[in-house]
Scaffold this active site. Sequence first.
Site, PDB file in Angstrom:
ATOM      1  N   GLY A   1      46.949  58.009 -27.102  1.00 14.06           N
ATOM      2  CA  GLY A   1      47.766  57.357 -28.120  1.00 14.06           C
ATOM      3  C   GLY A   1      47.707  58.089 -29.451  1.00 14.06           C
ATOM      4  O   GLY A   1      47.840  59.318 -29.486  1.00 14.06           O
TER       5      GLY A   1
ATOM      6  N   GLY B   1      54.123  58.937 -23.913  1.00 11.75           N
ATOM      7  CA  GLY B   1      53.525  59.741 -22.837  1.00 11.75           C
ATOM      8  C   GLY B   1      54.605  60.508 -22.083  1.00 11.75           C
ATOM      9  O   GLY B   1      54.426  61.683 -21.728  1.00 11.75           O
ATOM     10  N   ASP B   2      55.726  59.852 -21.847  1.00  8.52           N
ATOM     11  CA  ASP B   2      56.844  60.509 -21.162  1.00  8.52           C
ATOM     12  C   ASP B   2      57.376  61.659 -22.017  1.00  8.52           C
ATOM     13  O   ASP B   2      57.719  62.728 -21.501  1.00  8.52           O
ATOM     14  CB  ASP B   2      57.968  59.487 -20.898  1.00  8.52           C
ATOM     15  CG  ASP B   2      57.440  58.257 -20.167  1.00  8.52           C
ATOM     16  OD1 ASP B   2      56.503  58.402 -19.363  1.00  8.52           O
ATOM     17  OD2 ASP B   2      57.948  57.149 -20.431  1.00  8.52           O
TER      18      ASP B   2
HETATM   19  N1  LIG Z   1      50.732  56.096 -33.003  1.00  5.73           N
HETATM   20  C1  LIG Z   1      50.899  57.382 -32.697  1.00  5.73           C
HETATM   21  N2  LIG Z   1      50.860  58.325 -33.650  1.00  5.73           N
HETATM   22  C2  LIG Z   1      51.024  59.636 -33.361  1.00  5.73           C
HETATM   23  N3  LIG Z   1      51.207  60.108 -32.116  1.00  5.73           N
HETATM   24  C3  LIG Z   1      51.238  59.222 -31.105  1.00  5.73           C
HETATM   25  C4  LIG Z   1      51.089  57.810 -31.321  1.00  5.73           C
HETATM   26  N4  LIG Z   1      51.167  57.184 -30.137  1.00  5.73           N
HETATM   27  C5  LIG Z   1      51.353  58.160 -29.214  1.00  5.73           C
HETATM   28  N5  LIG Z   1      51.398  59.392 -29.784  1.00  5.73           N
HETATM   29  C6  LIG Z   1      51.549  60.698 -29.122  1.00  5.73           C
HETATM   30  O1  LIG Z   1      52.114  60.526 -27.847  1.00  5.73           O
HETATM   31  C7  LIG Z   1      51.184  60.921 -26.823  1.00  5.73           C
HETATM   32  C8  LIG Z   1      51.261  60.006 -25.636  1.00  5.73           C
HETATM   33  O2  LIG Z   1      50.997  58.676 -26.020  1.00  5.73           O
HETATM   34  P1  LIG Z   1      50.195  57.640 -25.119  1.00  5.73           P
HETATM   35  O3  LIG Z   1      48.804  58.090 -24.928  1.00  5.73           O
HETATM   36  O4  LIG Z   1      50.428  56.311 -25.753  1.00  5.73           O
HETATM   37  O5  LIG Z   1      50.971  57.758 -23.734  1.00  5.73           O
HETATM   38  P2  LIG Z   1      51.242  56.679 -22.564  1.00  5.73           P
HETATM   39  O6  LIG Z   1      50.279  55.565 -22.656  1.00  5.73           O
HETATM   40  O7  LIG Z   1      51.309  57.453 -21.308  1.00  5.73           O
HETATM   41  O8  LIG Z   1      52.716  56.177 -22.956  1.00  5.73           O
HETATM   42  P3  LIG Z   1      53.963  55.787 -22.004  1.00  5.73           P
HETATM   43  O9  LIG Z   1      53.451  55.649 -20.601  1.00  5.73           O
HETATM   44  O10 LIG Z   1      54.511  54.528 -22.602  1.00  5.73           O
HETATM   45  O11 LIG Z   1      54.950  56.898 -22.131  1.00  5.73           O
HETATM   46  C9  LIG Z   1      49.817  60.925 -27.487  1.00  5.73           C
HETATM   47  O12 LIG Z   1      48.971  61.855 -26.853  1.00  5.73           O
HETATM   48  C10 LIG Z   1      50.173  61.298 -28.921  1.00  5.73           C
HETATM   49  O13 LIG Z   1      50.290  62.685 -29.032  1.00  5.73           O
HETATM   50 MG   LIG Z   2      52.348  56.929 -19.512  1.00  2.00          MG
END
Ligand SMILES: Nc1ncnc2c1ncn2[C@@H]1O[C@H](COP(=O)(O)OP(=O)(O)OP(=O)(O)O)[C@@H](O)[C@H]1O
Ligand SMILES: [Mg+2]
Length: 310
Positions: free
Chosen positions: A223, A252-253
């Site tokens: 995140g 993440g996508d």
């Molecule tokens: N609040 C934030 N501020 C800055 N960058 C963020 C933030 N949230 C996410 N990111 C960026 O996006 C990337 C992926 O986010 P995250 O870890 O939430 O993925 P996820 O849980 O797989 O999301 P999803 O499955 O909904 O696409 C993080 O590694 C970060 O680089």
């Molecule tokens: Mg994801």
Amino acid sequence: MITTVTLNPAIDRSYIINNFKPNNNYRIDDVTVTVGGKGINVARTVSALGEKLNATGFLGGITGDYIKKQLNDLGIATSFVKINDESRNFTAIIDPINRTETTVNEVGPFVSKTELTKFIKEYIKILKYSKIIIASGSVPKGVPKTIYRDMVKIAKDNNVLPIIDASGKFLEEAIKAKPYMIKPNLKELRELVGYELNNEYEIIHESKYICKQGVGLVVISLGSKGAIFTTREKVIKVEAPNIKAVNTVGSGDALVAGFAVALVNKFDLDNAFRYGIACGAANALEKGTGNIKKETVERLFSQVKLTRLE
Ligand SMILES: Nc1ncnc2c1ncn2[C@@H]1O[C@H](COP(=O)(O)OP(=O)(O)OP(=O)(O)O)[C@@H](O)[C@H]1O
Ligand SMILES: [Mg+2]
């Protein structure tokens, strides 16, 4: 070319309702409709970055027709296999006053053996024109839990780099075929390893273990904290830029999409990590999912800090 695979696409509908309560009747004027499923979010981001792609998977009924039209209107080429059942709807009711989010998630269609065989044939055909395939998200009924594992194997046989963003049994099976990359978030990694994972050391330990099993690159997204990228040669921590996030769904996508686009454009690995992280943050800055702005990505890219841990 990049190919995105969405086996279980959906129409995502989100209603903003103040003081939402059951047994009430609501007239809604704040409705957001987007076509989704994680692979489709990836497709939208790849397209926003100006890269050529093909989106495939399963689509059915009028929901399916709507999804296809929305993608084609964005200029995205599609080659979905048509199925007999209707593609699913996902509804979220957001109540800003009580800060609740009520979701209604249809289980979705059943995919028959014939439809599955048709998909695999289509998949093999597209691989001939692809450099990278990205398969993301949940899987509809009727599709075996080995689907991503089988797809990884076929991709590798065709010299295409497979990236898998899945969870649970589907991810566990996919790892056995040694994909080029996986991208679980912390929750998905916890589920995979079966324990809490409380610190960076444990995350790196598990990532290295997965690499030893043959996965080329393990990306654990954290995140707002960024992500840890582990290969057999090195462990890199990439910090996310400090931003005011509006909506992090699909970040993440966006990370996966951005990384793939960077690879296709021959970025070196470290810069591809940075580009992926910039895309994740750029997605978090927009209300919609996967509607990133390339200028934002380029601006954030220079702010992304990278540290080699091992
Ligand atoms: N609040 C934030 N501020 C800055 N960058 C963020 C933030 N949230 C996410 N990111 C960026 O996006 C990337 C992926 O986010 P995250 O870890 O939430 O993925 P996820 O849980 O797989 O999301 P999803 O499955 O909904 O696409 C993080 O590694 C970060 O680089
Ligand atoms: Mg994801």
